[in-house]
Design a protein around this motif. Structure first.
Motif, PDB file in Angstrom:
ATOM      1  N   SER A  29       0.767  -1.204  -0.046  1.00  0.00           N
ATOM      2  CA  SER A  29      -0.018  -0.129  -0.022  1.00  0.00           C
ATOM      3  C   SER A  29       0.823   1.299  -0.190  1.00  0.00           C
ATOM      4  N   ALA A  30       0.850   2.236  -0.937  1.00  0.00           N
ATOM      5  CA  ALA A  30       1.945   3.177  -1.296  1.00  0.00           C
ATOM      6  C   ALA A  30       0.941   4.355  -0.364  1.00  0.00           C
ATOM      7  N   HIS A  31      -0.070   4.611  -0.298  1.00  0.00           N
ATOM      8  CA  HIS A  31      -0.668   5.513   0.240  1.00  0.00           C
ATOM      9  C   HIS A  31      -1.732   5.307   1.394  1.00  0.00           C
ATOM     10  N   GLY A  32      -1.868   4.101   1.722  1.00  0.00           N
ATOM     11  CA  GLY A  32      -2.505   3.655   2.762  1.00  0.00           C
ATOM     12  C   GLY A  32      -4.011   3.062   2.415  1.00  0.00           C
ATOM     13  N   HIS A  33      -4.440   3.290   1.119  1.00  0.00           N
ATOM     14  CA  HIS A  33      -5.861   2.888   0.759  1.00  0.00           C
ATOM     15  C   HIS A  33      -5.793   1.269   0.766  1.00  0.00           C
ATOM     16  N   GLN A  90     -12.903   0.675  -4.486  1.00  0.00           N
ATOM     17  CA  GLN A  90     -12.806   1.833  -5.316  1.00  0.00           C
ATOM     18  C   GLN A  90     -12.208   2.849  -4.259  1.00  0.00           C
ATOM     19  N   ALA A  91     -10.845   3.512  -4.257  1.00  0.00           N
ATOM     20  CA  ALA A  91     -10.753   4.366  -3.269  1.00  0.00           C
ATOM     21  C   ALA A  91     -11.058   6.011  -3.840  1.00  0.00           C
ATOM     22  N   GLY A  92     -11.665   6.752  -3.197  1.00  0.00           N
ATOM     23  CA  GLY A  92     -11.906   8.255  -3.448  1.00  0.00           C
ATOM     24  C   GLY A  92     -10.599   8.933  -3.203  1.00  0.00           C
ATOM     25  N   HIS A  93     -10.866  10.237  -3.377  1.00  0.00           N
ATOM     26  CA  HIS A  93      -9.419  11.114  -2.922  1.00  0.00           C
ATOM     27  C   HIS A  93      -9.528  11.371  -1.335  1.00  0.00           C
ATOM     28  N   GLY A  94      -8.362  11.730  -0.922  1.00  0.00           N
ATOM     29  CA  GLY A  94      -8.397  11.994   0.499  1.00  0.00           C
ATOM     30  C   GLY A  94      -7.718  10.967   1.255  1.00  0.00           C
ATOM     31  N   SER A  95      -7.940  10.739   2.482  1.00  0.00           N
ATOM     32  CA  SER A  95      -7.325   9.837   3.370  1.00  0.00           C
ATOM     33  C   SER A  95      -7.984   8.668   3.332  1.00  0.00           C
ATOM     34  N   ALA A  96      -7.165   7.541   3.719  1.00  0.00           N
ATOM     35  CA  ALA A  96      -7.667   6.335   3.523  1.00  0.00           C
ATOM     36  C   ALA A  96      -9.152   5.919   4.488  1.00  0.00           C
ATOM     37  N   ALA A  97      -9.155   6.585   5.368  1.00  0.00           N
ATOM     38  CA  ALA A  97     -10.251   6.458   6.370  1.00  0.00           C
ATOM     39  C   ALA A  97     -11.574   7.057   5.830  1.00  0.00           C
ATOM     40  N   ALA A 117      -5.798 -19.632  -1.254  1.00  0.00           N
ATOM     41  CA  ALA A 117      -5.427 -18.200  -1.555  1.00  0.00           C
ATOM     42  C   ALA A 117      -6.695 -17.463  -1.837  1.00  0.00           C
ATOM     43  N   ALA A 118      -6.433 -16.135  -1.915  1.00  0.00           N
ATOM     44  CA  ALA A 118      -7.553 -15.278  -2.501  1.00  0.00           C
ATOM     45  C   ALA A 118      -6.806 -13.905  -2.512  1.00  0.00           C
ATOM     46  N   GLY A 119      -7.505 -13.034  -3.508  1.00  0.00           N
ATOM     47  CA  GLY A 119      -6.922 -11.799  -3.899  1.00  0.00           C
ATOM     48  C   GLY A 119      -7.778 -10.728  -3.899  1.00  0.00           C
ATOM     49  N   PHE A 120      -7.143  -9.400  -3.435  1.00  0.00           N
ATOM     50  CA  PHE A 120      -7.851  -8.279  -3.527  1.00  0.00           C
ATOM     51  C   PHE A 120      -7.178  -7.097  -4.144  1.00  0.00           C
ATOM     52  N   THR A 121      -7.763  -6.057  -4.814  1.00  0.00           N
ATOM     53  CA  THR A 121      -6.992  -5.077  -5.235  1.00  0.00           C
ATOM     54  C   THR A 121      -7.958  -3.796  -5.139  1.00  0.00           C
ATOM     55  N   VAL A 122      -7.352  -2.710  -5.203  1.00  0.00           N
ATOM     56  CA  VAL A 122      -7.870  -1.393  -4.814  1.00  0.00           C
ATOM     57  C   VAL A 122      -7.425  -0.243  -6.101  1.00  0.00           C
ATOM     58  N   SER A 123      -8.266   0.451  -6.622  1.00  0.00           N
ATOM     59  CA  SER A 123      -8.206   1.558  -7.853  1.00  0.00           C
ATOM     60  C   SER A 123      -8.832   2.535  -7.600  1.00  0.00           C
ATOM     61  N   SER A 124      -8.549   3.669  -8.033  1.00  0.00           N
ATOM     62  CA  SER A 124      -9.359   4.949  -7.857  1.00  0.00           C
ATOM     63  C   SER A 124     -10.435   5.363  -8.784  1.00  0.00           C
ATOM     64  N   LEU A 125     -10.627   4.378  -9.856  1.00  0.00           N
ATOM     65  CA  LEU A 125     -11.708   4.391 -10.706  1.00  0.00           C
ATOM     66  C   LEU A 125     -12.576   3.033 -10.380  1.00  0.00           C
ATOM     67  N   PRO A 126     -13.790   3.082 -10.829  1.00  0.00           N
ATOM     68  CA  PRO A 126     -14.846   1.835 -10.552  1.00  0.00           C
ATOM     69  C   PRO A 126     -14.212   0.662 -11.303  1.00  0.00           C
ATOM     70  N   ALA A 127     -13.507   0.874 -12.599  1.00  0.00           N
ATOM     71  CA  ALA A 127     -12.993  -0.271 -13.228  1.00  0.00           C
ATOM     72  C   ALA A 127     -11.651  -0.241 -13.093  1.00  0.00           C
ATOM     73  N   GLY A 128     -10.925   0.633 -13.697  1.00  0.00           N
ATOM     74  CA  GLY A 128      -9.605   0.817 -13.438  1.00  0.00           C
ATOM     75  C   GLY A 128      -8.522  -0.373 -13.824  1.00  0.00           C
ATOM     76  N   ASP A 129      -9.158  -1.540 -14.635  1.00  0.00           N
ATOM     77  CA  ASP A 129      -8.449  -2.665 -14.970  1.00  0.00           C
ATOM     78  C   ASP A 129      -8.164  -3.517 -13.548  1.00  0.00           C
ATOM     79  N   LYS A 130      -8.958  -3.382 -12.589  1.00  0.00           N
ATOM     80  CA  LYS A 130      -8.726  -4.308 -11.506  1.00  0.00           C
ATOM     81  C   LYS A 130      -8.618  -5.552 -11.902  1.00  0.00           C
ATOM     82  N   GLN A 131      -9.402  -6.166 -12.906  1.00  0.00           N
ATOM     83  CA  GLN A 131      -9.415  -7.743 -13.139  1.00  0.00           C
ATOM     84  C   GLN A 131      -8.068  -8.198 -13.574  1.00  0.00           C
TER      85      GLN A 131
END
Length: 205
Positions: A10-14, A153-160, A91-105
């Motif tokens: 996690s680079a920015h905490g999200h 999907q992470a919006g702008h601002g702090s992770a919380a 095992a399982a996986g998860f991912t976060v991006s700032s856009l609804p799609a963001g090529d998370k797949q």
């Protein structure tokens, strides 16, 4: 007792914020201990993950794939791959991006392929999207409709404050369901090194 490691970058905490909620969901299940591990720490000592029965892997999506630090962790497990020491683990996986799609797949497919090469068993995301039952979209679990793993999907601002309630709830349910699946499994491969020494729960933030 089942032991789960949530390994993430996690680079920015999200992504870390989502990892914490996944861990919280898993820890609610009886006879389950969860450890949060940063990817760079796991990369320095990949053999340390052998003690865990289940691995939940998480990375932000950068340019359609995992981040460089998480890829470094993946590459560090080459010695484990040669001996198939992770074979049979869940095992399982998860991912976060700032856009609804963001090529998370693409990121989830990378995590899936990594786990398949190690002979691990993959647990997807069985949560039904709740918006179809009338739950408001931002409050709905699995609102992004991902079955291969957890997406947030992470919006702008702090992770919380970056996530809508539905994504937080999805993370908690995802962790809980993973722990339940792990409890139902009988180990099919147990490297000798995993039985040595006591394990103490820790959280690395």
């Amino acid at each position: 007792m089942k032991h789960i490691a949530v390994i993430y970058h996690s680079a920015h905490g999200h992504t870390e914020h989502i990892a914490q909620h996944i861990a919280a969901g898993s820890s609610h299940e009886p006879d389950t201990e969860v450890t949060l591990i940063k990817a760079d720490e796991a990369a320095r000592n990949p053999e340390s993950i052998l003690r865990y029965d289940g691995l939940i892997l998480g990375s932000p999506t950068y340019l359609g794939g995992v981040s460089a630090p998480f890829k470094a962790f993946m590459d560090s497990t080459g010695g484990l791959w040669k001996k198939q020491l992770l074979n049979g683990k869940l095992a399982a996986g998860f991912t976060v991006s700032s856009l609804p799609a963001g090529d998370k797949q693409s990121t989830l497919i990378s995590l899936f392929t990594f786990c398949m090469q190690h002979g691990m068993l993959w647990a997807g995301n069985p949560i039904l999207p709740e918006q179809h039952t009338g739950v408001p979209y931002d409050e709905a679990a699995n609102r992004l409709g991902s079955w291969s793993g957890l997406m947030a999907q992470a919006g702008h601002g702090s992770a919380a404050n970056a996530f809508v309630p539905g994504d937080i709830r999805s993370a908690q349910l995802f962790g809980q369901l993973f722990a339940r699946s792990l409890q139902r499994l009988t180990p099919i491969h147990q490297p000798a090194s995993t039985t040595q020494g006591a394990h103490h729960v820790s959280q690395t933030f």
